[in-house]
Design a protein around this motif. Structure first.
Motif, PDB file in Angstrom:
ATOM      1  N   LYS A   1       6.524 -46.612  -9.534  1.00 50.13           N
ATOM      2  CA  LYS A   1       5.844 -45.387  -8.743  1.00 50.13           C
ATOM      3  C   LYS A   1       6.939 -45.167  -7.723  1.00 50.13           C
ATOM      4  O   LYS A   1       7.180 -43.971  -7.269  1.00 50.13           O
ATOM      5  CB  LYS A   1       4.307 -45.731  -8.145  1.00 50.13           C
ATOM      6  N   LYS A   2       7.308 -46.189  -7.010  1.00 50.45           N
ATOM      7  CA  LYS A   2       8.493 -45.896  -6.123  1.00 50.45           C
ATOM      8  C   LYS A   2       9.919 -45.147  -6.809  1.00 50.45           C
ATOM      9  O   LYS A   2      10.308 -44.145  -6.048  1.00 50.45           O
ATOM     10  CB  LYS A   2       8.923 -47.081  -5.352  1.00 50.45           C
ATOM     11  N   ILE A   3      10.162 -45.532  -7.824  1.00 48.62           N
ATOM     12  CA  ILE A   3      11.298 -45.036  -8.511  1.00 48.62           C
ATOM     13  C   ILE A   3      10.980 -43.398  -9.020  1.00 48.62           C
ATOM     14  O   ILE A   3      11.657 -42.626  -8.765  1.00 48.62           O
ATOM     15  CB  ILE A   3      11.612 -45.907  -9.700  1.00 48.62           C
ATOM     16  N   GLU A   4       9.698 -43.309  -9.293  1.00 50.11           N
ATOM     17  CA  GLU A   4       9.087 -41.848  -9.629  1.00 50.11           C
ATOM     18  C   GLU A   4       9.305 -41.075  -8.327  1.00 50.11           C
ATOM     19  O   GLU A   4       9.955 -39.763  -8.494  1.00 50.11           O
ATOM     20  CB  GLU A   4       7.797 -41.799 -10.203  1.00 50.11           C
ATOM     21  N   ASP A   5       8.831 -41.406  -7.204  1.00 57.84           N
ATOM     22  CA  ASP A   5       8.977 -40.701  -6.040  1.00 57.84           C
ATOM     23  C   ASP A   5      10.453 -40.592  -5.717  1.00 57.84           C
ATOM     24  O   ASP A   5      10.737 -39.524  -5.135  1.00 57.84           O
ATOM     25  CB  ASP A   5       8.191 -41.651  -4.547  1.00 57.84           C
TER      26      ASP A   5
ATOM     27  N   LEU B   1      11.968 -53.159  -0.738  1.00 61.08           N
ATOM     28  CA  LEU B   1      12.648 -52.802   0.765  1.00 61.08           C
ATOM     29  C   LEU B   1      13.940 -51.853   0.392  1.00 61.08           C
ATOM     30  O   LEU B   1      14.060 -51.038   1.068  1.00 61.08           O
ATOM     31  CB  LEU B   1      12.858 -54.131   1.499  1.00 61.08           C
ATOM     32  N   THR B   2      14.442 -52.469  -0.682  1.00 59.32           N
ATOM     33  CA  THR B   2      15.559 -51.555  -0.821  1.00 59.32           C
ATOM     34  C   THR B   2      15.163 -49.999  -1.271  1.00 59.32           C
ATOM     35  O   THR B   2      15.660 -48.971  -0.997  1.00 59.32           O
ATOM     36  CB  THR B   2      16.288 -52.149  -2.166  1.00 59.32           C
ATOM     37  N   LEU B   3      14.131 -49.879  -2.268  1.00 58.73           N
ATOM     38  CA  LEU B   3      13.866 -48.604  -2.622  1.00 58.73           C
ATOM     39  C   LEU B   3      12.981 -47.658  -1.346  1.00 58.73           C
ATOM     40  O   LEU B   3      13.084 -46.585  -1.291  1.00 58.73           O
ATOM     41  CB  LEU B   3      12.778 -48.575  -3.709  1.00 58.73           C
ATOM     42  N   SER B   4      12.266 -48.565  -0.857  1.00 54.70           N
ATOM     43  CA  SER B   4      11.659 -47.899   0.580  1.00 54.70           C
ATOM     44  C   SER B   4      12.741 -47.389   1.537  1.00 54.70           C
ATOM     45  O   SER B   4      12.721 -45.916   1.862  1.00 54.70           O
ATOM     46  CB  SER B   4      10.707 -48.735   1.306  1.00 54.70           C
ATOM     47  N   SER B   5      13.837 -47.861   1.805  1.00 54.62           N
ATOM     48  CA  SER B   5      15.041 -47.597   2.481  1.00 54.62           C
ATOM     49  C   SER B   5      15.694 -46.478   1.878  1.00 54.62           C
ATOM     50  O   SER B   5      16.270 -45.326   2.456  1.00 54.62           O
ATOM     51  CB  SER B   5      16.150 -48.839   2.630  1.00 54.62           C
TER      52      SER B   5
ATOM     53  N   ILE C   1      -1.563 -66.523 -16.591  1.00 56.45           N
ATOM     54  CA  ILE C   1      -2.339 -65.311 -16.113  1.00 56.45           C
ATOM     55  C   ILE C   1      -2.076 -65.140 -14.634  1.00 56.45           C
ATOM     56  O   ILE C   1      -1.646 -63.768 -14.172  1.00 56.45           O
ATOM     57  CB  ILE C   1      -3.586 -65.466 -16.339  1.00 56.45           C
ATOM     58  N   ILE C   2      -2.051 -66.314 -13.916  1.00 56.13           N
ATOM     59  CA  ILE C   2      -1.615 -66.053 -12.506  1.00 56.13           C
ATOM     60  C   ILE C   2      -0.202 -65.681 -12.309  1.00 56.13           C
ATOM     61  O   ILE C   2      -0.170 -64.749 -11.459  1.00 56.13           O
ATOM     62  CB  ILE C   2      -2.083 -67.347 -11.866  1.00 56.13           C
ATOM     63  N   THR C   3       0.609 -65.654 -13.185  1.00 56.93           N
ATOM     64  CA  THR C   3       1.999 -65.268 -13.005  1.00 56.93           C
ATOM     65  C   THR C   3       2.174 -63.864 -13.438  1.00 56.93           C
ATOM     66  O   THR C   3       2.579 -62.999 -12.998  1.00 56.93           O
ATOM     67  CB  THR C   3       2.846 -66.142 -13.695  1.00 56.93           C
ATOM     68  N   ALA C   4       1.287 -63.578 -14.540  1.00 56.90           N
ATOM     69  CA  ALA C   4       1.488 -62.284 -15.139  1.00 56.90           C
ATOM     70  C   ALA C   4       0.858 -61.162 -14.340  1.00 56.90           C
ATOM     71  O   ALA C   4       1.416 -59.804 -14.353  1.00 56.90           O
ATOM     72  CB  ALA C   4       0.816 -62.357 -16.501  1.00 56.90           C
ATOM     73  N   VAL C   5      -0.184 -61.442 -13.697  1.00 56.81           N
ATOM     74  CA  VAL C   5      -0.853 -60.354 -12.891  1.00 56.81           C
ATOM     75  C   VAL C   5      -0.069 -59.923 -11.844  1.00 56.81           C
ATOM     76  O   VAL C   5       0.146 -58.582 -11.582  1.00 56.81           O
ATOM     77  CB  VAL C   5      -2.522 -60.700 -12.240  1.00 56.81           C
ATOM     78  N   PRO C   6       0.603 -60.789 -10.968  1.00 56.86           N
ATOM     79  CA  PRO C   6       1.483 -59.995  -9.881  1.00 56.86           C
ATOM     80  C   PRO C   6       2.681 -59.104 -10.547  1.00 56.86           C
ATOM     81  O   PRO C   6       3.193 -58.434  -9.990  1.00 56.86           O
ATOM     82  CB  PRO C   6       1.716 -61.160  -9.162  1.00 56.86           C
ATOM     83  N   ALA C   7       3.245 -59.764 -11.962  1.00 60.86           N
ATOM     84  CA  ALA C   7       4.113 -59.385 -12.182  1.00 60.86           C
ATOM     85  C   ALA C   7       4.124 -57.724 -12.861  1.00 60.86           C
ATOM     86  O   ALA C   7       4.922 -56.937 -12.492  1.00 60.86           O
ATOM     87  CB  ALA C   7       4.839 -60.170 -13.411  1.00 60.86           C
ATOM     88  N   TYR C   8       2.923 -57.613 -13.325  1.00 61.42           N
ATOM     89  CA  TYR C   8       2.440 -56.430 -13.965  1.00 61.42           C
ATOM     90  C   TYR C   8       2.096 -55.167 -12.760  1.00 61.42           C
ATOM     91  O   TYR C   8       2.669 -54.401 -12.678  1.00 61.42           O
ATOM     92  CB  TYR C   8       1.158 -56.521 -14.637  1.00 61.42           C
ATOM     93  N   SER C   9       1.331 -55.938 -11.630  1.00 60.59           N
ATOM     94  CA  SER C   9       1.109 -55.284 -10.506  1.00 60.59           C
ATOM     95  C   SER C   9       2.494 -54.490  -9.704  1.00 60.59           C
ATOM     96  O   SER C   9       2.633 -53.422  -9.453  1.00 60.59           O
ATOM     97  CB  SER C   9       0.122 -55.918  -9.404  1.00 60.59           C
ATOM     98  N   PHE C  10       3.247 -55.473  -9.648  1.00 63.10           N
ATOM     99  CA  PHE C  10       4.503 -55.359  -8.920  1.00 63.10           C
ATOM    100  C   PHE C  10       5.305 -54.112  -9.718  1.00 63.10           C
ATOM    101  O   PHE C  10       6.207 -53.293  -9.019  1.00 63.10           O
ATOM    102  CB  PHE C  10       5.373 -56.653  -8.651  1.00 63.10           C
ATOM    103  N   HIS C  11       5.302 -54.422 -10.859  1.00 66.98           N
ATOM    104  CA  HIS C  11       6.093 -53.493 -11.884  1.00 66.98           C
ATOM    105  C   HIS C  11       5.572 -51.970 -11.703  1.00 66.98           C
ATOM    106  O   HIS C  11       6.321 -50.917 -11.583  1.00 66.98           O
ATOM    107  CB  HIS C  11       5.951 -53.744 -13.427  1.00 66.98           C
ATOM    108  N   GLN C  12       4.217 -51.804 -11.548  1.00 63.40           N
ATOM    109  CA  GLN C  12       3.584 -50.901 -11.458  1.00 63.40           C
ATOM    110  C   GLN C  12       3.919 -49.947 -10.022  1.00 63.40           C
ATOM    111  O   GLN C  12       4.343 -48.818 -10.014  1.00 63.40           O
ATOM    112  CB  GLN C  12       2.130 -50.772 -11.563  1.00 63.40           C
ATOM    113  N   ILE C  13       3.714 -50.777  -9.040  1.00 68.69           N
ATOM    114  CA  ILE C  13       4.141 -50.254  -7.678  1.00 68.69           C
ATOM    115  C   ILE C  13       5.541 -49.889  -7.679  1.00 68.69           C
ATOM    116  O   ILE C  13       5.804 -48.706  -7.014  1.00 68.69           O
ATOM    117  CB  ILE C  13       3.954 -51.328  -6.546  1.00 68.69           C
ATOM    118  N   LEU C  14       6.339 -50.724  -8.084  1.00 68.85           N
ATOM    119  CA  LEU C  14       7.940 -50.506  -8.206  1.00 68.85           C
ATOM    120  C   LEU C  14       8.214 -48.990  -8.988  1.00 68.85           C
ATOM    121  O   LEU C  14       8.888 -48.297  -8.574  1.00 68.85           O
ATOM    122  CB  LEU C  14       8.706 -51.505  -8.604  1.00 68.85           C
TER     123      LEU C  14
END
Length: 180
Positions: A161-165, A35-39, A146-159
């Motif tokens: 990309k936002k920082i690159e933008d 939300l912070t990065l989107s704003s 593994i259930i904890t690591a998968v969202p952490a990795y996915s969210f890291h990738q998404i964020l």
């Protein structure tokens, strides 16, 4: 029954508790930063449009406040401002990377302790039917890791990309301003 058996081992309680805390903070950090990065990106896009139309930075631009504090406005002062913005944008993102890389190992640790406990409780004559449920219970810790690591990795990738933008928009603003 299954939960009682898994939680009977104090190491499993610590491991599952640790992973549960990790998972909570993974989601908290993601939603907060998203939300912070989107704003922030929206404000910088508006500032870029303002710069293109009127040759002035919008009051919302992080570059405006940064270059106002600079003695001389040049490529290097802009680059320093962009690096400062990147550093600010990357706050807490490293946490997601740490969780993504350590959570499976924390879960594996719980599994190893559970399997050791299962073998330790074996009597002289044991069949696979007697030991399999204990080993299956021990594997729950790895699954939670593994259930904890998968969202952490996915969210890291998404964020990331936002920082690159964000960085891209800031660099475009710099180039537009310096080209005039």
């Amino acid at each position: 029954m299954l939960l009682d058996k898994v939680l009977s081992n104090p190491v499993n309680i610590v491991v599952l508790g640790w992973l549960g805390i990790y998972l909570f903070f993974v989601f908290f950090v993601f939603f907060y930063k998203y939300l912070t990065l989107s704003s922030w990106i929206k404000n910088e896009e508006e500032s870029l449009n303002s710069l293109l139309m009127s040759n002035n930075f919008s009051i919302k631009s992080s570059l405006k406040s940064c270059i106002e504090n600079s003695k001389e406005i040049n490529k290097y002062s802009f680059d320093a401002c962009i690096e400062a913005a990147k550093k600010k944008a990357n706050n807490f993102i490293v946490f997601l990377s740490i969780v993504a890389s350590t959570a499976p190992f924390i879960g594996l640790f719980g599994t190893v302790i559970g399997i050791l406990d299962a073998f330790n409780s074996m009597e002289k004559v044991t069949t696979i039917n007697m030991i399999a449920p204990s080993i299956a219970d021990a594997l729950i810790a790895t699954a939670v890791g593994i259930i904890t690591a998968v969202p952490a990795y996915s969210f890291h990738q998404i964020l990331s990309k936002k920082i690159e933008d964000l960085e891209s928009i800031l660099k475009i603003q710099k180039d537009v301003y310096l080209s005039r």
